[in-house]
Design an enzyme around this catalytic site. Structure first.
Site, short mmCIF file in Angstrom:
data_model
loop_
_atom_site.label_atom_id
_atom_site.label_comp_id
_atom_site.label_asym_id
_atom_site.label_seq_id
_atom_site.Cartn_x
_atom_site.Cartn_y
_atom_site.Cartn_z
N HIS A 98 -8.69 0.53 -0.01
CA HIS A 98 -8.59 -0.37 -1.17
C HIS A 98 -9.93 -1.00 -1.54
CE1 HIS A 98 -4.30 0.24 -0.91
NE2 HIS A 98 -4.34 -0.14 0.36
N SER A 113 0.83 -1.20 0.00
CA SER A 113 0.00 0.00 0.00
C SER A 113 0.87 1.26 0.00
CB SER A 113 -0.96 -0.03 1.19
OG SER A 113 -1.92 1.00 1.11
#
Length: 400
Positions: A290, A173
């Site tokens: 996400h 990430s």
């Protein structure tokens, strides 16, 4: 560029007034030590020369760095002489991180530049807290990003060969931004500006809708698709329009993180046995990262990345979205935006990096940044590769 007025790193050994972006600090040994002479500011010609020096590192995969000679008699690096750097994501932060890195050259400068870009004392927040502020998305993402790159500086000082022999980088990430900076694809200050915009936009999106993330340890017969579908149907029965419930992280076999509306996650907790979930646990995060609930953050991040200069990485960096290496700047910009609303395919990335033919050795893996979560995941994905794993601590006490 947006950060043209922001302070940039002035590295030791350079003529006065010559500024280098962060990657030059770490890649200078790779670029110039073998040649002799002092580093020069990198330009197009320098980048091409660096790319030539790193050609072995940019092969089809780490396993290609075998001990046998390649075409033309050119020796390839043995796997045991190569290294992989993994950069952690949000959730690994803790008060005190970075305190053990301050004695290493340029680390304080990293935090000083960060203060100029962010507008607050990031070093103080990392070292002293308060913890509640550090845990906020708007602060934790820049904190993990900067602390991870500071950990690379420690690694560079203590084990320079590890940095010089790095053949692959990947980040979870927000860690993907640190990996790209390390690989020379983005300037440190400019990347931090993008991280700042990303964190602020994700914080705002999280506060707009009650949402979260649920860690799930499943079994071989766990049905994630049906679970998420029925959770969304449950939300519709409550009057929630366009409910979201989807896999947001693929961690390791039988382990997923599901993100979405809080009501959907509560439904999955209450019906975990129905879907053959062995264990479920809510994560201490403020939103469904996400997933499609991060859509409001896409515009601000896209605008920020369009103002950042992005180049082809000097070593392979793997995308969270496609679990394949980045090949061009346009792809990096597109997938970093897509990453906001797409699952992190970390398990697939680990397979892509570490799969190899029988008998081929493994490189040493270093997790650079707070926490050891990526090491734990690697152990579950590939036990043989994990045996060569090490963590670079960011919280040790200062030496007298």
């Amino acid at each position: 560029m947006v950060t043209s007025a922001a302070p940039r790193l002035m590295l030791s050994g350079l003529s006065a007034g010559r500024a280098l972006p962060f990657p030059a600090l770490l890649l200078s040994a790779r670029r110039w030590l073998s040649r002799g002479g002092a580093p020069r500011p990198p330009g197009a010609e320098e980048a091409a020369s660096a790319a030539d020096l790193l050609r072995d590192a940019a092969g089809e995969a780490v396993e290609e760095e075998a001990t046998r000679s390649g075409p033309g008699g050119k020796a390839r690096r043995a796997p045991e002489d190569a290294s992989v750097l993994l950069f952690p994501g949000q959730g690994s932060q803790f008060v005190g991180m970075g305190r053990g890195l301050l004695r290493y050259p340029n680390v304080r400068e990293l935090y000083r530049v960060a203060e100029g870009v962010l507008g607050y004392d990031l070093l103080g927040l990392c070292c002293e807290g308060p913890g509640a502020e550090l845990q906020r998305t708007v602060h934790s993402q820049p904190a993990v990003f900067v602390s991870s790159l500071a950990a690379v500086e420690k690694l560079h000082q203590e084990q320079p060969r590890v940095v010089e022999n790095c053949v692959v980088a990947a980040g979870f990430s927000i860690g993907e931004y640190a990996a790209l900076v390390f690989a020379g694809a983005m300037d440190y200050a400019e990347a931090l500006y993008a991280v700042k915009v990303r964190a602020e936009a994700m914080q705002e999106a999280s506060e707009a809708v009650p949402s979260g993330m649920l860690s799930v340890i499943g079994r071989h017969n766990s049905n994630y698709v049906t679970a998420c579908l029925e959770a969304r149907e449950y939300c519709k029965s409550l009057g929630i329009e366009n409910p979201v419930c989807e896999v947001s992280n693929y961690l390791f076999p039988d382990s997923r993180v599901i993100g979405g509306h809080l009501q959907a996650l509560e439904f999955l907790q209450q019906n975990s046995k129905k879907y053959s979930f062995a264990r479920v646990k809510m994560l201490p995060v403020s939103g469904a990262f996400h997933t499609q609930l991060m859509e409001p953050a896409v515009g601000p991040l896209s605008e920020a990345l369009n103002s950042v200069n992005i180049q082809k990485p000097l070593i392979p960096v793997y995308s969270n979205v496609e679990h394949r290496r980045y090949t061009e700047p346009k792809q990096i910009r597109r997938l970093l935006v897509k990453q906001l609303v797409s699952p992190v395919k970390w398990e697939q990335t680990m397979h892509a990096i570490y799969e190899r033919k029988k008998g081929v050795g493994f490189p040493y893996t270093y997790e650079v940044g707070p926490g050891k979560q990526l090491g734990t995941i690697l152990k579950c994905c590939n036990l043989k590769a994990w045996k060569f794993y090490k963590h670079i601590d960011v919280s040790e006490d200062e030496k007298a």
